[in-house]
Design a protein around this motif. Structure first.
Motif, short mmCIF file in Angstrom:
data_model
loop_
_atom_site.label_atom_id
_atom_site.label_comp_id
_atom_site.label_asym_id
_atom_site.label_seq_id
_atom_site.Cartn_x
_atom_site.Cartn_y
_atom_site.Cartn_z
N GLU A 34 -0.71 6.60 7.05
CA GLU A 34 -1.58 6.13 8.12
C GLU A 34 -2.90 6.90 8.14
O GLU A 34 -3.98 6.32 8.32
N ARG A 89 -4.99 5.76 5.21
CA ARG A 89 -5.47 4.40 5.45
C ARG A 89 -6.69 4.42 6.39
O ARG A 89 -7.68 3.73 6.14
N LEU A 144 -6.85 -2.10 0.72
CA LEU A 144 -5.91 -1.14 1.29
C LEU A 144 -4.47 -1.50 0.94
O LEU A 144 -3.65 -0.63 0.65
N SER A 145 -4.15 -2.77 0.93
CA SER A 145 -2.78 -3.22 0.65
C SER A 145 -2.38 -3.00 -0.80
O SER A 145 -1.22 -2.72 -1.09
N SER A 161 0.82 -1.22 0.00
CA SER A 161 0.00 0.00 0.00
C SER A 161 0.85 1.26 0.00
O SER A 161 1.87 1.35 0.68
N LEU A 204 -0.53 4.13 0.90
CA LEU A 204 -1.31 5.04 1.72
C LEU A 204 -0.57 5.38 3.01
O LEU A 204 0.05 4.51 3.62
#
Length: 296
Positions: free
Chosen positions: A6, A9, A49-50, A2, A4
């Motif tokens: 934190e 996310r 998300l990953s 990912s 993203l």
């Protein structure tokens, strides 16, 4: 892996949590090009998300519908016009996430605890202290907290109350909507209840403009930080006008050196007082000298 942060996310996770299961599974297939099979919503969420490269890519996905982003922003205290197009909502969400990333993704409490003031409480002596960063973080926290008290958002009310104010806090309220009205309130309990009435009873929503034209912050040699912000006020789908709000903030050494509100000046201008002026992203009308006088 990912791409993203934190903050991104956490935001994406909140949006995914409001999606239909069928859309969530479909999005997972799209993101992984059907190369990974998942068995439940939890696995689908983590996989999305990953495999998401960046926040913009995630928000622009077809299954991340406009309404989902609109509701997410409202829950975060960011009020957008109901007729906003998806690209406008995407841009505002990216701005929200990047502004939190700019201060390390920390909460207001973490931000205000670091760095601590010197014994002289002179903010100018604190290396790395940036009042504008504090001002932006404070406004995000304050208006999200205040807007959460509005029943029309349909979200749990957060921990609003007199604990966020100094006992002798003073609120000066000026409103111009047809007629001009001035009110003054003194004391943490009274000021807290007046703000609560605006959102809970009057059902107002405050949408601050945290761009450079809408936000200013100044420090004094005695530890007072002045934060001024402009924005729009809404009730449901209607934009009622604009507001300008000035906060005087001082640290409380008895409460982990956290910032508390010492004085507030709130000016509200209704549509009648604006005479048809554009109010999408209002700018502050106060200059630095006026800010210093108002919070002195």
């Amino acid at each position: 892996m990912s791409g993203l942060s934190e903050t991104e996310r956490i935001g994406a996770l909140k949006i995914l949590g409001t999606m239909k299961k069928s859309d969530l599974l479909s999005l997972c297939e799209t993101v992984t090009n059907k190369m990974i099979a998942v068995e439940n919503v939890t696995e689908a969420t983590e996989t999305i998300l990953s495999f998401t490269k960046n926040a913009e890519e995630f928000l622009k996905r077809k299954k991340v519908h406009r309404d989902l982003i609109f509701k997410y922003l409202a829950q975060e205290g960011v009020v957008m016009p109901p007729d906003s197009e998806k690209h406008q909502l995407v841009r505002r969400t990216l701005e929200l996430w990047s502004s939190v990333n700019a201060v390390g993704g920390r909460s207001l409490q973490a931000e205000v605890d670091e760095p601590r003031l010197s014994e002289s409480t002179d903010t100018k002596d604190v290396e790395g202290f940036d009042p504008l960063v504090l001002g932006q973080q404070f406004c995000q926290w304050f208006f999200q907290l205040l807007n959460s008290q509005n029943p029309s958002l349909g979200q749990p009310a957060q921990d609003w109350g007199p604990q966020h104010f100094w006992p002798d806090v003073k609120l000066c309220l000026l409103s111009r909507a047809g007629t001009e009205q001035k009110e003054e309130f003194v004391g943490a309990e009274v000021v807290s209840l007046r703000f609560l009435a605006m959102t809970k009873e009057e059902r107002l929503l405050f949408n601050p403009n945290l761009e450079p034209r809408g936000l200013k912050a100044l420090t004094s040699s005695h530890g007072l930080v002045r934060v001024a912000v402009a924005g729009t006020i809404h009730r449901g789908a209607a934009c009622l006008g604009i507001f300008e709000q000035i906060f005087g903030l001082i640290r409380s050494p008895l409460e982990n050196n956290s910032w508390k509100i010492k004085v507030v000046h709130l000016k509200i201008l209704g549509q009648d007082a604006l005479g048809g002026t554009e109010v999408a992203a209002p700018a502050l009308s106060y200059n630095s000298s006026e800010l210093q006088l108002l919070c002195s």
